[in-house]
Design a protein around this motif. Sequence first.
Motif, short mmCIF file in Angstrom:
data_model
loop_
_atom_site.label_atom_id
_atom_site.label_comp_id
_atom_site.label_asym_id
_atom_site.label_seq_id
_atom_site.Cartn_x
_atom_site.Cartn_y
_atom_site.Cartn_z
N LEU A 181 0.83 -1.21 0.00
CA LEU A 181 0.00 0.00 0.00
C LEU A 181 0.86 1.26 0.00
N ILE A 182 1.83 1.34 0.89
CA ILE A 182 2.64 2.56 0.96
C ILE A 182 3.55 2.73 -0.26
N ALA A 183 3.84 1.62 -0.98
CA ALA A 183 4.61 1.72 -2.21
C ALA A 183 3.79 2.32 -3.34
N ARG A 184 2.48 2.19 -3.26
CA ARG A 184 1.60 2.66 -4.35
C ARG A 184 1.08 4.06 -4.15
N VAL A 185 0.96 4.50 -2.88
CA VAL A 185 0.36 5.81 -2.63
C VAL A 185 0.98 6.41 -1.37
N PRO A 186 1.36 7.69 -1.39
CA PRO A 186 1.95 8.31 -0.20
C PRO A 186 0.90 8.53 0.90
N LEU A 187 1.25 8.15 2.13
CA LEU A 187 0.36 8.30 3.28
C LEU A 187 1.12 9.02 4.39
N SER A 188 0.44 9.88 5.15
CA SER A 188 1.08 10.59 6.25
C SER A 188 1.24 9.70 7.48
N ASP A 189 0.22 8.90 7.78
CA ASP A 189 0.26 8.07 8.97
C ASP A 189 -0.63 6.85 8.77
N VAL A 190 -0.12 5.70 9.16
CA VAL A 190 -0.90 4.46 9.13
C VAL A 190 -0.76 3.81 10.49
N SER A 191 -1.87 3.56 11.13
CA SER A 191 -1.84 2.76 12.35
C SER A 191 -2.83 1.63 12.18
N ALA A 192 -2.63 0.57 12.93
CA ALA A 192 -3.47 -0.61 12.75
C ALA A 192 -3.97 -1.12 14.09
N SER A 193 -5.16 -1.65 14.07
CA SER A 193 -5.74 -2.34 15.21
C SER A 193 -6.12 -3.74 14.74
N PHE A 194 -5.75 -4.74 15.52
CA PHE A 194 -5.98 -6.12 15.14
C PHE A 194 -7.11 -6.70 15.98
N VAL A 195 -8.01 -7.39 15.31
CA VAL A 195 -9.17 -7.97 15.97
C VAL A 195 -8.72 -9.17 16.80
N MET A 196 -9.01 -9.12 18.07
CA MET A 196 -8.68 -10.23 18.98
C MET A 196 -9.82 -11.23 19.08
N GLU A 197 -11.05 -10.73 18.98
CA GLU A 197 -12.23 -11.60 19.04
C GLU A 197 -13.35 -10.95 18.24
N GLU A 198 -13.98 -11.72 17.36
CA GLU A 198 -15.14 -11.24 16.62
C GLU A 198 -16.37 -11.58 17.43
N ILE A 199 -17.02 -10.56 17.94
CA ILE A 199 -18.21 -10.78 18.76
C ILE A 199 -19.46 -10.83 17.88
N LYS A 200 -19.50 -9.97 16.87
CA LYS A 200 -20.60 -10.01 15.93
C LYS A 200 -20.09 -9.58 14.57
N GLU A 201 -20.44 -10.34 13.55
CA GLU A 201 -20.05 -10.04 12.16
C GLU A 201 -21.25 -10.41 11.31
N THR A 202 -21.81 -9.43 10.63
CA THR A 202 -22.96 -9.69 9.78
C THR A 202 -23.00 -8.70 8.63
N THR A 203 -23.63 -9.10 7.57
CA THR A 203 -23.91 -8.18 6.47
C THR A 203 -25.40 -7.86 6.42
N ALA A 204 -26.19 -8.52 7.25
CA ALA A 204 -27.64 -8.35 7.24
C ALA A 204 -28.04 -6.97 7.77
N LEU A 205 -28.91 -6.30 7.03
CA LEU A 205 -29.45 -5.01 7.45
C LEU A 205 -30.69 -5.22 8.32
N PRO A 206 -30.94 -4.34 9.26
CA PRO A 206 -32.16 -4.49 10.08
C PRO A 206 -33.39 -4.06 9.28
N LEU A 207 -34.27 -4.99 9.02
CA LEU A 207 -35.48 -4.70 8.26
C LEU A 207 -36.69 -4.82 9.15
#
Length: 152
Positions: A126-152
């Motif tokens: 990513l940084i080789a393709r486009v200049p960025l000022s700052d990149v920080s990352a957060s890593f998921v330790m546990e997925e509590i909820k993951e959905t693509t479903a919208l509330p209908l």
Amino acid sequence: MNDIDEIDRRILSALQRDAGQSLETLGAQVGLSRNACWRRIRALEEASILTGRIATVDAARLGLGLQVFMQIRTSAHAPDWLRKFSEATRAMPEIQGVYRMSGDLDYLIRARVADMAGYDALYQRLIARVPLSDVSASFVMEEIKETTALPL
């Protein structure tokens, strides 16, 4: 078509749970015939309310067990930079979502990689393709909820 009725909502809810079910099964759930369900689905697709039907896949079982959120800050906001950033992120299959944000953060990236080395490789590309000022990352330790479903 933005004014969908209760039957359309039930169809959309059922498809969000299982898009692979037969029209007969779907019809039984929502109280319509197979043909009536098919016509409703086609109308939802033509109105761009139903935009696709996908299968969900277990990322960890495919060796992509690390989910990462990358917080991006940039000092560049020119159209040419945005085009390069968009092209770069769209070309990287590990990147699942890119969002322009309000507030202090410029962009948020959601990605799936195998491990920390996979993240580092993604970061380096990513940084080789486009200049960025700052990149920080957060890593998921546990997925509590993951959905693509919208509330209908």
